[in-house]
Write a protein that holds these residues in place. Structure first.
Motif, mmCIF file in Angstrom:
data_model
loop_
_atom_site.group_PDB
_atom_site.id
_atom_site.type_symbol
_atom_site.label_atom_id
_atom_site.label_comp_id
_atom_site.label_asym_id
_atom_site.label_seq_id
_atom_site.Cartn_x
_atom_site.Cartn_y
_atom_site.Cartn_z
ATOM 1 N N MET A 152 -7.035 -10.095 6.857
ATOM 2 C CA MET A 152 -5.728 -10.144 7.482
ATOM 3 C C MET A 152 -5.061 -8.774 7.518
ATOM 4 N N TYR A 153 -5.211 -7.989 6.443
ATOM 5 C CA TYR A 153 -4.555 -6.702 6.345
ATOM 6 C C TYR A 153 -5.553 -5.606 6.709
ATOM 7 N N LEU A 154 -5.269 -4.851 7.771
ATOM 8 C CA LEU A 154 -6.229 -3.908 8.347
ATOM 9 C C LEU A 154 -6.618 -2.796 7.377
ATOM 10 N N VAL A 155 -5.686 -2.251 6.618
ATOM 11 C CA VAL A 155 -6.013 -1.141 5.718
ATOM 12 C C VAL A 155 -6.982 -1.593 4.624
ATOM 13 N N ASP A 156 -6.788 -2.800 4.101
ATOM 14 C CA ASP A 156 -7.737 -3.328 3.106
ATOM 15 C C ASP A 156 -9.121 -3.503 3.726
ATOM 16 N N LEU A 157 -9.165 -4.012 4.955
ATOM 17 C CA LEU A 157 -10.441 -4.196 5.645
ATOM 18 C C LEU A 157 -11.103 -2.849 5.910
ATOM 19 N N PHE A 158 -10.307 -1.859 6.286
ATOM 20 C CA PHE A 158 -10.811 -0.507 6.535
ATOM 21 C C PHE A 158 -11.405 0.100 5.260
ATOM 22 N N LYS A 159 -10.695 -0.065 4.161
ATOM 23 C CA LYS A 159 -11.184 0.445 2.866
ATOM 24 C C LYS A 159 -12.515 -0.198 2.493
ATOM 25 N N ASN A 169 -12.125 20.896 11.142
ATOM 26 C CA ASN A 169 -12.894 19.720 10.754
ATOM 27 C C ASN A 169 -12.100 18.874 9.767
ATOM 28 N N ILE A 170 -12.469 17.617 9.676
ATOM 29 C CA ILE A 170 -11.830 16.710 8.729
ATOM 30 C C ILE A 170 -12.290 17.054 7.325
ATOM 31 N N GLU A 171 -11.367 16.987 6.373
ATOM 32 C CA GLU A 171 -11.698 17.293 4.986
ATOM 33 C C GLU A 171 -12.712 16.283 4.459
ATOM 34 N N PRO A 172 -13.757 16.760 3.787
ATOM 35 C CA PRO A 172 -14.760 15.826 3.238
ATOM 36 C C PRO A 172 -14.260 15.192 1.931
ATOM 37 N N ASN A 173 -15.057 14.276 1.396
ATOM 38 C CA ASN A 173 -14.795 13.636 0.099
ATOM 39 C C ASN A 173 -13.400 12.997 0.050
ATOM 40 N N LEU A 174 -13.116 12.197 1.037
ATOM 41 C CA LEU A 174 -11.805 11.534 1.090
ATOM 42 C C LEU A 174 -11.754 10.367 0.116
ATOM 43 N N ASP A 175 -10.562 10.084 -0.364
ATOM 44 C CA ASP A 175 -10.331 8.962 -1.271
ATOM 45 C C ASP A 175 -9.946 7.741 -0.433
ATOM 46 N N TYR A 176 -10.748 6.691 -0.519
ATOM 47 C CA TYR A 176 -10.479 5.491 0.269
ATOM 48 C C TYR A 176 -9.767 4.407 -0.540
ATOM 49 N N SER A 177 -9.219 4.773 -1.677
ATOM 50 C CA SER A 177 -8.523 3.771 -2.507
ATOM 51 C C SER A 177 -7.043 3.721 -2.163
ATOM 52 N N PHE A 178 -6.730 3.816 -0.856
ATOM 53 C CA PHE A 178 -5.323 3.795 -0.468
ATOM 54 C C PHE A 178 -4.834 2.360 -0.304
ATOM 55 N N GLY A 179 -3.518 2.237 -0.274
ATOM 56 C CA GLY A 179 -2.903 0.921 -0.085
ATOM 57 C C GLY A 179 -2.355 0.380 -1.378
ATOM 58 N N ASN A 180 -1.140 -0.195 -1.312
ATOM 59 C CA ASN A 180 -0.527 -0.878 -2.456
ATOM 60 C C ASN A 180 0.408 -1.949 -1.939
ATOM 61 N N SER A 181 1.123 -2.596 -2.843
ATOM 62 C CA SER A 181 1.967 -3.732 -2.448
ATOM 63 C C SER A 181 3.094 -3.313 -1.518
ATOM 64 N N LEU A 182 3.536 -2.036 -1.601
ATOM 65 C CA LEU A 182 4.615 -1.591 -0.724
ATOM 66 C C LEU A 182 4.137 -1.425 0.699
ATOM 67 N N THR A 183 2.954 -0.825 0.854
ATOM 68 C CA THR A 183 2.457 -0.552 2.201
ATOM 69 C C THR A 183 1.884 -1.790 2.866
ATOM 70 N N GLN A 184 1.522 -2.793 2.070
ATOM 71 C CA GLN A 184 1.018 -4.022 2.662
ATOM 72 C C GLN A 184 2.186 -4.858 3.182
ATOM 73 N N PRO A 185 2.119 -5.337 4.417
ATOM 74 C CA PRO A 185 3.232 -6.077 5.012
ATOM 75 C C PRO A 185 3.198 -7.558 4.705
ATOM 76 N N ALA A 186 2.663 -7.956 3.548
ATOM 77 C CA ALA A 186 2.587 -9.381 3.218
ATOM 78 C C ALA A 186 3.970 -9.983 3.038
ATOM 79 N N ILE A 187 4.978 -9.132 2.841
ATOM 80 C CA ILE A 187 6.334 -9.638 2.658
ATOM 81 C C ILE A 187 6.969 -10.039 3.970
ATOM 82 N N ILE A 188 6.315 -9.760 5.082
ATOM 83 C CA ILE A 188 6.893 -10.095 6.374
ATOM 84 C C ILE A 188 6.724 -11.586 6.637
ATOM 85 N N PRO A 189 7.803 -12.334 6.879
ATOM 86 C CA PRO A 189 7.666 -13.737 7.206
ATOM 87 C C PRO A 189 6.928 -13.911 8.520
#
Length: 465
Positions: A357-364, A423-443
């Motif tokens: 449901m949440y795109l950023v979690d799916l992307f990670k 060029n894009i920086e290598p060795n990126l951290d894909y552990s992004f996302g938290n309860s604030l950035t997730q829109p689960a609070i949206i009715p």
């Protein structure tokens, strides 16, 4: 002015009520001929048999007749001496009139204070607008009514008001944003005029003018015939689908607009509400950033600024938890928008299974599995022909989504990457996302913004959301 009229009307009604009440009190006291009362009441058995009755007051007897009673006054309930009656009535009338005057004075004082406060607020707003360099054209409300055919063609509606299509006498098509409300609307109005009223860039929607007349607050923008970006990427219709080149150009246009705001203006301008609904497309699908109602000005000598939470859930950077922000919050929101453009779906899609449901979690999750290609928009045949470029674009989005804002690129660096100079920086951290950035609070069926003091719905400039 509406409050002043209500106070004036209430004051007049109260004054009339007091006058009527005082008139009623005095008119209820009925004097009968003293001779008749002396004769008839002295001879009555009740008086003759009364030991405590003092005849010397009989000549001054004054009964009280209550409306609706019999024509003959009642001896038991309406018999008073004139001395006592006069004293009682005098005190009652004095108290009534003094109380009425005090209430009138109090209401008048309140009315004057409210009127002056509103007048001074309007004058202060005018002063603020006059101090903005390169101010756009100021229109009268009558001109706006004529241009929009009395606001008859609504393009959309948001938390601060509605947007209407119109045409100026010069033939220029416009989108008129009508702001409704009180304190928060004034902040939004001043923010937009001060922010975009004096700057010009090909990738920022152009403000043609504004109207600040009495309680009316209107913003006049160039009309964007293809509406907002969300109409073209959140779909299941091949005819409305944007091909890869158009999507890539839209991403580059957004990046250029934000780079100008962050790095090329006299003061850094942080938009704080980057999302597809606030990206407008012209007839050639050139993208322009719009809706600066939540924007924030940051001085060049400030590295970060403290402010209250504002924006849309799902697009909010993690550092909003500390309320200390930089222009990198826009970089985070840009990364989310890039994902939505490439994947062709919203950040929150309730039609998907819960784990997707949440795109950023799916992307990670897909990034960790090395399977980003599965996220490319499957409803566009052209996008499926450019999966390699699309995956590279998602890696740029991942760079913008880093939890540590210091690891995110500036928007000028993003532009250079898109133009092929970096060029894009290598060795990126894909552990992004938290309860604030997730829109689960949206009715369900609703999307909210967080403003300075109250929730804000998305505002629109040209086209339904």
């Amino acid at each position: 002015m509406g409050i002043s009229l209500i106070m004036g009307r209430t004051l007049a009604q109260f004054l009339l009520l007091l006058i009527f009440s005082c008139h009623s009190i005095t008119s209820k006291t009925l004097d009968y001929p003293m001779a008749d009362l002396s004769t008839s009441w002295k001879n009555s058995p009740a008086i003759k048999n009364s030991k405590n009755f003092n005849y010397e007051y009989n000549v001054a007897v004054r009964p009280i007749l209550i409306r609706g009673s019999s024509s003959r006054p009642s001896f038991a309930c309406g018999f008073y001496c004139n001395r006592n009656c006069d004293s009682f009535l005098t005190k009652a009338l004095v108290i009534t009139y003094v109380g009425a005057l005090l209430v009138i004075f109090l209401l008048t004082t309140i009315w004057v204070i409210l009127y002056r406060k509103k007048k001074y607020a309007e004058e202060d707003e005018e002063d603020d607008l006059q101090q903005v360099p390169g101010m756009p054209t100021k229109f009268s409300y009558e001109i706006m009514k004529d241009a929009t055919d009395n606001f008859s063609k609504k393009l959309g509606e948001g938390g601060f008001g509605s947007v209407f299509e119109g045409t100026l006498d010069s033939g220029i098509r416009i989108a008129v944003k009508c702001l409704d409300g009180l304190g928060q609307v004034k902040k939004s109005f001043l923010a937009e005029v001060e922010t975009i009223g004096s700057i010009h860039h090909v990738n920022l929607v152009r403000m043609i003018g504004f109207c600040s007349e009495k309680s009316h607050r209107l913003l006049v923008y160039e009309y964007m015939c293809n509406g907002s970006l969300d109409k073209w990427i959140f779909h299941r219709n091949q005819e409305l689908s944007l091909d890869w080149n158009k999507r890539r150009n839209v991403i580059l246009d957004i990046a250029r607009g934000l780079a100008y705001l962050h790095e090329e203006c006299r003061q850094r301008i942080v938009h704080l509400d980057i999302k597809p609904q606030n990206i407008l497309l012209d007839d050639n699908f050139n993208a322009k950033v719009s809706d600066f109602g939540l924007s924030k000005l940051i001085d060049r000598d400030q590295s970060q600024v403290m402010t209250t939470m504002r924006g849309t859930p799902g697009y909010l950077a993690p550092e909003w938890l500390s309320s200390m922000i930089t222009e990198k919050v826009d970089v985070y929101s840009f990364g989310v928008v890039v994902l939505e453009i490439v994947c062709g779906r919203k950040i929150l899609d309730r039609s998907q299974p819960e784990e997707s449901m949440y795109l950023v979690d799916l992307f990670k999750r897909n990034a960790e599995q090395g399977n980003l290609i599965d996220l490319v928009d499957k409803c566009s045949e052209d996008m499926q022909l450019h999966t390699t470029e699309a995956v590279e674009m998602m890696e740029l989005a991942a760079w913008c989504l880093q939890n540590d804002f210091s690891r995110r690129p500036s928007m000028s660096v993003v532009v250079k990457v898109l133009e092929g100079f970096m060029n894009i920086e290598p060795n990126l951290d894909y552990s992004f996302g938290n309860s604030l950035t997730q829109p689960a609070i949206i009715p369900a069926q609703r999307e909210e913004n967080f403003g300075d003091s109250s929730p804000l719905l998305p505002s629109v400039l040209s086209g339904p959301r």
